[in-house]
Design a protein around this motif. Structure first.
Motif, short mmCIF file in Angstrom:
data_model
loop_
_atom_site.label_atom_id
_atom_site.label_comp_id
_atom_site.label_asym_id
_atom_site.label_seq_id
_atom_site.Cartn_x
_atom_site.Cartn_y
_atom_site.Cartn_z
N GLU A 17 0.85 -1.19 0.00
CA GLU A 17 0.00 0.00 0.00
C GLU A 17 0.89 1.24 0.00
OE1 GLU A 17 -3.83 -0.19 2.32
OE2 GLU A 17 -2.66 -1.68 3.42
N LYS A 18 0.43 2.28 -0.68
CA LYS A 18 1.18 3.53 -0.74
C LYS A 18 0.76 4.38 0.45
CE LYS A 18 2.87 6.98 -3.95
NZ LYS A 18 2.74 7.60 -5.29
N ILE A 19 1.69 4.58 1.38
CA ILE A 19 1.39 5.23 2.65
C ILE A 19 2.20 6.52 2.80
CG2 ILE A 19 1.30 4.94 5.16
CD1 ILE A 19 -0.46 2.96 3.60
N LEU A 20 1.57 7.54 3.36
CA LEU A 20 2.27 8.78 3.73
C LEU A 20 2.15 8.97 5.23
CD1 LEU A 20 3.73 11.45 3.01
CD2 LEU A 20 1.45 12.49 2.80
N LEU A 21 3.29 9.16 5.90
CA LEU A 21 3.31 9.47 7.33
C LEU A 21 3.74 10.92 7.49
CD1 LEU A 21 3.15 8.73 10.33
CD2 LEU A 21 5.49 7.83 10.16
N THR A 56 13.61 20.28 5.74
CA THR A 56 12.43 20.74 5.02
C THR A 56 11.27 19.82 5.33
OG1 THR A 56 13.81 21.53 3.20
CG2 THR A 56 11.47 21.30 2.75
N GLY A 57 10.11 20.40 5.59
CA GLY A 57 8.99 19.55 5.95
C GLY A 57 7.65 20.26 5.88
N LEU A 58 6.74 19.86 6.74
CA LEU A 58 5.36 20.34 6.71
C LEU A 58 5.26 21.86 6.83
CD1 LEU A 58 2.29 19.81 6.74
CD2 LEU A 58 2.47 19.37 9.20
N THR A 59 6.01 22.44 7.76
CA THR A 59 5.92 23.90 7.94
C THR A 59 6.32 24.65 6.68
OG1 THR A 59 8.13 23.93 8.93
CG2 THR A 59 6.27 23.79 10.44
N ASP A 60 7.29 24.11 5.97
CA ASP A 60 7.74 24.77 4.74
C ASP A 60 6.67 24.71 3.65
OD1 ASP A 60 10.75 25.26 5.40
OD2 ASP A 60 10.37 23.17 5.97
N VAL A 61 5.92 23.60 3.61
CA VAL A 61 4.83 23.48 2.65
C VAL A 61 3.70 24.45 3.02
CG1 VAL A 61 3.10 21.94 1.65
CG2 VAL A 61 5.40 21.08 2.17
N LEU A 62 3.37 24.50 4.30
CA LEU A 62 2.25 25.33 4.74
C LEU A 62 2.54 26.82 4.63
CD1 LEU A 62 1.00 23.35 7.90
CD2 LEU A 62 0.20 23.21 5.52
N THR A 63 3.80 27.20 4.66
CA THR A 63 4.16 28.61 4.52
C THR A 63 4.50 28.97 3.08
OG1 THR A 63 6.45 28.07 5.16
CG2 THR A 63 4.98 28.86 6.89
N GLY A 64 4.38 28.00 2.17
CA GLY A 64 4.60 28.27 0.77
C GLY A 64 6.04 28.35 0.32
N LYS A 65 6.97 27.92 1.17
CA LYS A 65 8.39 27.98 0.81
C LYS A 65 8.75 26.92 -0.23
CE LYS A 65 9.88 29.89 5.25
NZ LYS A 65 10.69 29.65 6.48
N GLU A 91 8.64 18.68 -3.17
CA GLU A 91 9.99 19.03 -2.74
C GLU A 91 10.25 18.64 -1.29
OE1 GLU A 91 11.28 23.02 -5.01
OE2 GLU A 91 9.36 23.18 -3.96
N ALA A 92 9.19 18.57 -0.50
CA ALA A 92 9.35 18.30 0.93
C ALA A 92 9.25 16.83 1.30
CB ALA A 92 8.30 19.09 1.72
N VAL A 93 8.47 16.06 0.55
CA VAL A 93 8.26 14.65 0.89
C VAL A 93 9.53 13.86 0.57
CG1 VAL A 93 7.36 13.95 -1.38
CG2 VAL A 93 6.59 12.76 0.70
N CYS A 94 9.77 12.81 1.36
CA CYS A 94 10.96 11.99 1.11
C CYS A 94 10.61 10.51 1.32
CB CYS A 94 12.11 12.38 2.03
SG CYS A 94 11.79 12.13 3.78
N LEU A 106 6.47 3.48 1.70
CA LEU A 106 6.18 4.48 2.73
C LEU A 106 6.96 5.77 2.46
CD1 LEU A 106 5.10 5.52 5.46
CD2 LEU A 106 6.98 4.28 6.56
N ASP A 107 6.24 6.89 2.35
CA ASP A 107 6.85 8.21 2.24
C ASP A 107 6.67 8.97 3.55
OD1 ASP A 107 7.63 7.78 -0.36
OD2 ASP A 107 5.97 8.90 -1.26
N LEU A 108 7.58 9.92 3.78
CA LEU A 108 7.56 10.71 5.01
C LEU A 108 7.47 12.19 4.68
CD1 LEU A 108 10.59 9.00 6.83
CD2 LEU A 108 8.16 8.42 7.10
N LEU A 109 6.67 12.90 5.46
CA LEU A 109 6.68 14.35 5.44
C LEU A 109 6.97 14.77 6.87
CD1 LEU A 109 6.31 17.04 3.96
CD2 LEU A 109 3.86 16.92 4.50
N THR A 110 8.23 15.11 7.14
CA THR A 110 8.62 15.50 8.50
C THR A 110 8.03 16.87 8.83
OG1 THR A 110 10.70 16.48 7.72
CG2 THR A 110 10.73 14.13 8.33
N SER A 111 8.27 17.32 10.05
CA SER A 111 7.63 18.55 10.50
C SER A 111 8.23 19.81 9.89
CB SER A 111 7.74 18.65 12.03
OG SER A 111 9.10 18.87 12.40
#
Length: 219
Positions: A76-80, A100-109, A114-117, A124-129
């Motif tokens: 299954e394709k999972i995002l954490l 780079t992570g969630l805050t950078d996406v939410l602030t439009g940087k 670019e942020a997901v890894c 399993l993909d990760l989007l850190t904070s």
């Protein structure tokens, strides 16, 4: 759903027991949780589940990580997503960068791509904070957060969000309202009954759906 876990003194890498020791009893219990979540969801796709706990040190981040791995191991394709913008831990568990992570996406940087890894564990993909912001609650309740969740729901079979502790700050209540369901993690001899009931009331007030409770038992 009941989960038996080893003592805290075991090696740190055992946090990802579903990866390091997939044949263990603990890993099998995570697979049971995975199956239970799938039964709860039925045929519905692209669900977003929030993993939280009443207070700190109850095992929610480790639980979220291992559920994510267990599901990813089933192709299954999972995002954490690390939605804990005050004391993030997912990057520590997976030993990955948090530059780079969630805050950078939410602030439009940066954009999501670019942020997901990749976690390099199954699908399993990760989007850190990302960096800790001065306004976490505002970011999590922003229109950008709603747009992000809508986007990732179209890209993944399941999105899991690790959050702050429910009774400490308002952040989790905000995210819970945006998710399809909430899994509450409690720890034996740590979580008192009053906190568990208070958590239930808070989630109901936030119009969040509790889909399950995981009990971490100390051995």
């Amino acid at each position: 759903m009941v989960l038996n876990k080893r003592k805290r003194s075991i090696a740190k890498k055992r946090n990802l027991v579903t990866y390091t020791n997939p044949d263990s009893i603990i890993s099998e219990q995570y697979r049971t949780i995975r199956t239970n979540i799938r039964f709860l969801n039925g045929d519905k796709k692209n669900n977003t589940l929030l993993i939280t706990s009443p207070g700190k040190w109850e095992g929610k981040s480790t639980t979220a990580a291992n559920i994510a791995i267990s599901m990813a191991q089933q192709k299954e394709k999972i995002l954490l997503i690390d939605g804990n913008l005050r004391d993030p831990g997912i990057h520590h568990i997976f030993k990955t960068s948090n530059a780079t992570g969630l805050t950078d996406v939410l602030t439009g940087k940066v954009n999501f791509e670019e942020a997901v890894c990749p976690s390099n564990i199954g699908s399993l993909d990760l989007l850190t904070s990302g960096a800790i912001p001065f306004n976490p609650a505002e970011l999590l309740g922003s229109h950008m957060m709603s747009l992000l969740l809508k986007k990732v729901n179209s890209l993944y079979d399941l999105v899991l969000i690790d959050s702050t502790s429910l009774l400490e700050v308002t952040d989790t209540k905000i995210i819970a309202n945006l998710c399809d369901g909430v899994v509450l993690v409690v720890r034996q001899n740590k979580t008192d009954l009053e906190s568990a009931f208070e958590s239930k009331k808070v989630l109901e007030y936030a119009k969040a759906q509790i889909v399950g409770v995981i009990l971490n038992e100390k051995n």
